[in-house]
Design a protein around this motif. Structure first.
Motif, PDB file in Angstrom:
ATOM      1  N   ARG A 166      48.020  79.706  44.841  1.00 34.86           N
ATOM      2  CA  ARG A 166      47.661  79.932  43.616  1.00 34.86           C
ATOM      3  C   ARG A 166      48.589  80.751  42.754  1.00 34.86           C
ATOM      4  O   ARG A 166      49.055  80.609  41.598  1.00 34.86           O
ATOM      5  CB  ARG A 166      46.113  80.348  43.388  1.00 34.86           C
ATOM      6  N   ALA A 167      48.908  81.955  43.455  1.00 31.78           N
ATOM      7  CA  ALA A 167      49.905  83.068  42.657  1.00 31.78           C
ATOM      8  C   ALA A 167      51.171  82.308  42.599  1.00 31.78           C
ATOM      9  O   ALA A 167      51.671  82.589  41.550  1.00 31.78           O
ATOM     10  CB  ALA A 167      50.063  84.256  43.438  1.00 31.78           C
ATOM     11  N   ILE A 168      51.881  81.505  43.421  1.00 36.32           N
ATOM     12  CA  ILE A 168      53.141  81.031  43.441  1.00 36.32           C
ATOM     13  C   ILE A 168      53.148  79.742  42.125  1.00 36.32           C
ATOM     14  O   ILE A 168      54.043  80.071  41.499  1.00 36.32           O
ATOM     15  CB  ILE A 168      53.424  80.437  44.585  1.00 36.32           C
ATOM     16  N   ALA A 209      42.671  82.827  51.820  1.00 28.56           N
ATOM     17  CA  ALA A 209      43.844  83.540  51.798  1.00 28.56           C
ATOM     18  C   ALA A 209      45.126  82.979  51.449  1.00 28.56           C
ATOM     19  O   ALA A 209      45.897  83.041  50.525  1.00 28.56           O
ATOM     20  CB  ALA A 209      44.131  84.636  52.982  1.00 28.56           C
ATOM     21  N   GLU A 210      45.126  81.905  52.171  1.00 30.49           N
ATOM     22  CA  GLU A 210      46.428  80.809  51.975  1.00 30.49           C
ATOM     23  C   GLU A 210      46.379  80.261  50.833  1.00 30.49           C
ATOM     24  O   GLU A 210      47.084  80.022  49.909  1.00 30.49           O
ATOM     25  CB  GLU A 210      46.379  79.830  52.930  1.00 30.49           C
ATOM     26  N   VAL A 254      47.385  82.572  47.780  1.00 27.95           N
ATOM     27  CA  VAL A 254      48.891  82.770  47.897  1.00 27.95           C
ATOM     28  C   VAL A 254      49.416  81.517  47.025  1.00 27.95           C
ATOM     29  O   VAL A 254      50.394  81.746  46.244  1.00 27.95           O
ATOM     30  CB  VAL A 254      49.481  82.745  49.255  1.00 27.95           C
ATOM     31  N   SER A 259      44.231  73.188  50.869  1.00 22.50           N
ATOM     32  CA  SER A 259      44.471  74.566  51.567  1.00 22.50           C
ATOM     33  C   SER A 259      43.617  74.506  52.675  1.00 22.50           C
ATOM     34  O   SER A 259      42.475  74.842  52.606  1.00 22.50           O
ATOM     35  CB  SER A 259      44.784  75.712  51.135  1.00 22.50           C
TER      36      SER A 259
END
Length: 95
Positions: free
Chosen positions: A29-31, A23-24, A27, A67
């Protein structure tokens, strides 16, 4: 270097390696993608796969983001089934 299809601008290639819960890493990756980077997400299942994950065959990889969680002396990979022989792990940690 990879190019953006629409405008032809070069993109920075970044590898994100998720250890344990992804999950971390998703996030992160999206940023990075929102900032214009080309992100390669690795989800290694074993410590050996982690060591070979950032394999840069193209020469375009600029950064690697790991991560995961651990301590000062240990990167925590979690517990594996007893029948799996995972070398290098002590109490779920790669030292």
């Amino acid at each position: 270097m990879p190019k953006d299809i629409d405008i032809g601008a070069p993109k920075m290639t970044i590898a994100v390696i998720a250890i344990g819960d992804a999950a971390e890493a998703l996030v992160i990756r999206a940023i990075l993608e929102n900032l214009g980077a080309l992100v390669i997400l690795h989800l290694p299942g074993t410590p050996d796969a982690f060591l070979s994950a950032p394999d840069d065959k193209t020469g375009d990889l600029r950064f690697v983001v790991i991560s995961g969680h651990g301590t000062e002396n240990c990167l925590h990979f979690g517990q594996y089934a007893p029948e799996l022989k995972i070398e290098g792990l002590v109490d779920g940690c790669q030292r």
